[in-house]
Write a protein that holds these residues in place. Structure first.
Motif, PDB file in Angstrom:
ATOM      1  N   GLY A  97       0.770  -1.230   0.000  1.00 41.80           N
ATOM      2  CA  GLY A  97       0.000   0.000   0.000  1.00 41.80           C
ATOM      3  C   GLY A  97       0.803   1.283   0.000  1.00 41.80           C
ATOM      4  O   GLY A  97       0.220   2.363  -0.089  1.00 41.80           O
ATOM      5  N   ARG A 134      -4.615  -6.373   6.917  1.00 43.60           N
ATOM      6  CA  ARG A 134      -4.401  -4.920   6.897  1.00 43.60           C
ATOM      7  C   ARG A 134      -3.598  -4.514   5.660  1.00 43.60           C
ATOM      8  O   ARG A 134      -3.903  -3.509   5.019  1.00 43.60           O
ATOM      9  N   GLU A 138      -4.825  -1.909   2.868  1.00 42.49           N
ATOM     10  CA  GLU A 138      -4.045  -0.708   2.550  1.00 42.49           C
ATOM     11  C   GLU A 138      -3.671  -0.671   1.067  1.00 42.49           C
ATOM     12  O   GLU A 138      -3.697   0.389   0.448  1.00 42.49           O
TER      13      GLU A 138
END
Length: 155
Positions: A97, A134, A138
C-alpha cells in the motif's frame, strides 16, 4: 476505458492481490498488463493482459519501463523499478500500500543498497513479514485512491 494503464510486476506479486486488481479493472474499466518471465495462468480478457518476457534478471522491469507512459500506474516491490517509473512520470505502488514518490524513493533506494551490503557481508537480515489483512486493505485503498487521482488528472 481510461487513457492510462495499470502495469503489474507480476514475478513477485502474491497471488492474493490478483482479485483486488481484477475488481479495480472492472470498476474503472482499466486496462491491466501483468508482466512476468513465467506463465501466470491469467485468462486474458478485453482489459486484462499477460505479457511473458524472456527469463533473466530485471527483464520484466525493463519491459514495463519501456512500454509504460507518463501517468500509468505500476504495482511493484522492486525499488529500482519504482524509481524508474517515477522518473518516467508514472506512479508506483508497493503491494503493501505504500505509494512511492519523488520525496521517498531515494531513501528507499539507499536502504535497499544498505541491506544488500549487509547481506553481502553475511548478515542475516530476515525477510519481509507475512502479508496481513491490513496489508491487503491498505493496498486496495492505495490502488483505488491512485486510480481516482490519475482519472481526475487525465480528464
Amino acid at each position: 476505458m481510461l487513457n492510462f494503464k495499470l502495469w503489474v510486476d507480476a514475478d513477485a506479486l502474491p497471488r492474493i492481490y490478483r482479485d483486488i486488481i481484477f475488481k479495480a479493472s472492472d470498476r474503472y474499466l482499466l486496462e491491466v498488463i501483468f508482466v512476468a518471465n513465467q506463465p501466470l495462468g491469467i485468462t486474458p480478457s478485453v482489459r486484462i493482459k499477460s505479457l511473458q518476457v524472456m527469463s533473466g534478471a530485471d527483464q520484466a522491469d525493463k519491459e514495463i519501463v519501456q512500454q509504460m507512459c507518463a501517468g500509468d500506474i505500476v504495482i511493484t516491490q522492486d525499488i529500482p523499478l519504482a524509481a524508474d517509473v517515477i522518473e518516467k512520470g508514472g506512479v508506483a505502488i508497493h503491494p503493501r500500500g505504500e505509494i512511492y514518490t519523488i520525496a521517498n524513493i531515494k531513501a528507499r533506494l539507499h536502504l535497499r543498497d544498505y541491506m544488500d551490503t549487509l547481506r553481502g557481508a553475511g548478515v542475516q537480515t530476515g525477510g519481509p513479514k507475512p502479508l496481513s489483512e491490513r496489508d491487503k486493505r491498505e493496498f486496495s485503498s492505495a490502488l483505488d485512491q491512485t486510480i481516482q487521482k490519475q482519472k481526475r488528472r487525465k480528464l
